[in-house]
Scaffold this active site. Structure first.
Site, mmCIF file in Angstrom:
data_model
loop_
_atom_site.group_PDB
_atom_site.id
_atom_site.type_symbol
_atom_site.label_atom_id
_atom_site.label_comp_id
_atom_site.label_asym_id
_atom_site.label_seq_id
_atom_site.Cartn_x
_atom_site.Cartn_y
_atom_site.Cartn_z
ATOM 1 N N LYS A 1 0.849 4.143 -2.823
ATOM 2 C CA LYS A 1 0.482 5.524 -2.496
ATOM 3 C C LYS A 1 1.617 6.491 -2.799
ATOM 4 O O LYS A 1 1.377 7.648 -3.157
ATOM 5 C CB LYS A 1 0.036 5.623 -1.031
ATOM 6 C CG LYS A 1 -1.294 4.915 -0.739
ATOM 7 C CD LYS A 1 -2.394 5.333 -1.696
ATOM 8 C CE LYS A 1 -3.788 5.031 -1.205
ATOM 9 N NZ LYS A 1 -4.819 5.318 -2.237
ATOM 10 N N TYR B 1 0.830 -1.214 0.000
ATOM 11 C CA TYR B 1 0.000 0.000 0.000
ATOM 12 C C TYR B 1 0.867 1.268 0.000
ATOM 13 O O TYR B 1 0.593 2.224 -0.723
ATOM 14 C CB TYR B 1 -0.900 -0.058 1.229
ATOM 15 C CG TYR B 1 -1.921 1.034 1.382
ATOM 16 C CD1 TYR B 1 -3.127 0.999 0.686
ATOM 17 C CD2 TYR B 1 -1.711 2.095 2.275
ATOM 18 C CE1 TYR B 1 -4.083 1.978 0.862
ATOM 19 C CE2 TYR B 1 -2.661 3.085 2.468
ATOM 20 C CZ TYR B 1 -3.851 3.024 1.750
ATOM 21 O OH TYR B 1 -4.798 4.003 1.940
HETATM 22 P P1 NAP Z 1 -13.344 2.139 1.689
HETATM 23 O O1 NAP Z 1 -14.318 2.604 2.712
HETATM 24 O O2 NAP Z 1 -12.773 0.774 1.782
HETATM 25 O O3 NAP Z 1 -13.979 2.384 0.240
HETATM 26 C C1 NAP Z 1 -13.268 2.042 -0.917
HETATM 27 C C2 NAP Z 1 -14.240 1.866 -2.060
HETATM 28 O O4 NAP Z 1 -13.484 1.510 -3.240
HETATM 29 C C3 NAP Z 1 -15.238 0.715 -1.822
HETATM 30 O O5 NAP Z 1 -16.536 1.129 -2.146
HETATM 31 C C4 NAP Z 1 -14.723 -0.376 -2.745
HETATM 32 O O6 NAP Z 1 -15.721 -1.254 -3.236
HETATM 33 C C5 NAP Z 1 -14.166 0.452 -3.896
HETATM 34 N N1 NAP Z 1 -13.260 -0.338 -4.727
HETATM 35 C C6 NAP Z 1 -12.321 -1.230 -4.334
HETATM 36 N N2 NAP Z 1 -11.718 -1.785 -5.388
HETATM 37 C C7 NAP Z 1 -12.285 -1.244 -6.485
HETATM 38 C C8 NAP Z 1 -12.085 -1.410 -7.879
HETATM 39 N N3 NAP Z 1 -11.167 -2.270 -8.361
HETATM 40 N N4 NAP Z 1 -12.842 -0.693 -8.737
HETATM 41 C C9 NAP Z 1 -13.770 0.174 -8.272
HETATM 42 N N5 NAP Z 1 -14.005 0.388 -6.963
HETATM 43 C C10 NAP Z 1 -13.268 -0.310 -6.081
HETATM 44 O O7 NAP Z 1 -12.053 3.103 1.649
HETATM 45 P P2 NAP Z 1 -11.836 4.618 2.170
HETATM 46 O O8 NAP Z 1 -11.284 4.536 3.538
HETATM 47 O O9 NAP Z 1 -13.019 5.467 1.876
HETATM 48 O O10 NAP Z 1 -10.607 5.042 1.224
HETATM 49 C C11 NAP Z 1 -10.790 5.715 0.004
HETATM 50 C C12 NAP Z 1 -9.420 6.083 -0.568
HETATM 51 O O11 NAP Z 1 -8.684 6.860 0.383
HETATM 52 C C13 NAP Z 1 -8.550 4.852 -0.855
HETATM 53 O O12 NAP Z 1 -7.769 5.081 -2.010
HETATM 54 C C14 NAP Z 1 -7.679 4.771 0.373
HETATM 55 O O13 NAP Z 1 -6.477 4.084 0.117
HETATM 56 C C15 NAP Z 1 -7.452 6.241 0.669
HETATM 57 N N6 NAP Z 1 -7.078 6.516 2.064
HETATM 58 C C16 NAP Z 1 -7.903 6.179 3.111
HETATM 59 C C17 NAP Z 1 -7.501 6.474 4.423
HETATM 60 C C18 NAP Z 1 -8.355 6.139 5.623
HETATM 61 O O14 NAP Z 1 -7.871 6.361 6.756
HETATM 62 N N7 NAP Z 1 -9.552 5.630 5.485
HETATM 63 C C19 NAP Z 1 -6.269 7.088 4.640
HETATM 64 C C20 NAP Z 1 -5.473 7.402 3.565
HETATM 65 C C21 NAP Z 1 -5.883 7.120 2.271
HETATM 66 P P3 NAP Z 1 -16.092 -2.602 -2.430
HETATM 67 O O15 NAP Z 1 -16.755 -2.150 -1.184
HETATM 68 O O16 NAP Z 1 -16.996 -3.357 -3.353
HETATM 69 O O17 NAP Z 1 -14.776 -3.297 -2.180
#
Ligand code: NAP
Length: 252
Positions: free
Chosen positions: A157, A153
């Protein structure tokens, strides 16, 4: 005042940061394509946007599959108009210490974050460069700076930061900006899954994270959505190639 009605695509927008960002861009006056793996999951975000008076459609696509990406972007252009804003948000985690990390854990994370952002950006830029206006925002992370258990990851990133800077250099002359937002700890299903993996109650996990954050709270999806709103806005045309850490404190 509502901004110009431009078409925005937000990937992974069925929940979490993507859903909050889709809602925010719709509130900014954008027509939003809510893209996620399953169209049915994306529909929930669309319904919330419609209930708030906004315009949105649900599109099912796996961002790591080039045929599905081409079909999704074509569908958006046909149903809403040419996309001029793209938020590469879809993401997955497959955390493990290096010695236990499988090739599948590595490939899955690279495919969704890096290949997915590449395919989506390549497909969408055509519409942006023809219009002479575009905004691409990709979700990086504070994990880009290194994080135990996240060799895959953090690599992806960090890669997105280089990708962003290169897009900014290549696409600037067409009126297209590219930036990355690097969140710290944000309360979503993704961080909930991490808490489960390390065997901690989510509330305790959040409190432990907040104690390490200068503003003394966990981030919320809306914190990231507000930053994306700025970067995709009409007035942000001179901000490009930047990585903005949204982490409740400074990062290197
Ligand atoms: P999340 O709640 O897990 O949501 C991610 C979404 O992406 C889910 O709806 C998932 O669908 C969808 N997804 C996964 N694989 C996919 C694909 N191949 N094609 C299309 N959609 C896909 O994640 P989040 O926490 O909101 O994170 C969103 C972004 O922010 C990510 O890039 C993550 O790495 C980044 N981020 C998050 C955090 C944090 O603390 N949460 C921190 C830094 C960066 P499914 O549910 O069907 O799997």
């Amino acid at each position: 005042m509502a901004e110009t009605r431009r078409v925005a695509i937000v990937t992974g927008a069925a929940r979490g940061i993507g859903a909050a960002t889709a809602r925010r861009l719709a509130a900014d006056g954008r027509a939003v394509a809510v893209v996620d793996l399953k169209e049915g999951d994306a529909q929930a975000t669309v319904d919330r946007i419609a209930a708030d008076g906004g315009t949105a459609i649900a599109v099912g696509a796996d961002v790591s599959d080039s045929d599905q990406v081409a079909a999704a972007v074509a569908q958006v252009a046909e149903r809403l108009g040419p996309p001029q804003i793209l938020v590469n948000n879809a993401g997955v985690i497959r955390d493990n210490m290096l010695f236990k990390m499988s090739e599948d854990d590595w490939d899955t994370v690279m495919n969704v974050h890096l290949r997915g952002s590449f395919l989506m950006s390549r497909a969408a830029q055509e519409h942006m460069t023809s219009a002479g206006w575009g905004r691409i925002v990709s979700l990086s992370s504070t994990s880009a700076l290194g994080n135990r258990g996240q060799a895959n990851y953090s690599t992806a990133k960090a890669g997105l930061q280089g990708f962003t800077k290169t897009l900014a250099i290549e696409l600037g002359k067409f009126g297209v900006t590219a930036n990355a937002v690097a969140p710290g700890f944000i309360e979503t299903d993704m961080t909930r899954a991490t808490a489960e993996r390390v065997g901690m109650d989510f509330e305790e996990f959040k409190a432990a994270a907040a104690a390490q954050i200068p503003v003394r709270r966990a981030g919320r999806p809306e914190d990231i959505a507000a930053t994306v709103s700025f970067l995709t806005g009409e007035e942000a045309g001179f901000v490009s190639g930047q990585v903005i850490y949204v982490a409740g404190g400074p990062r290197d």
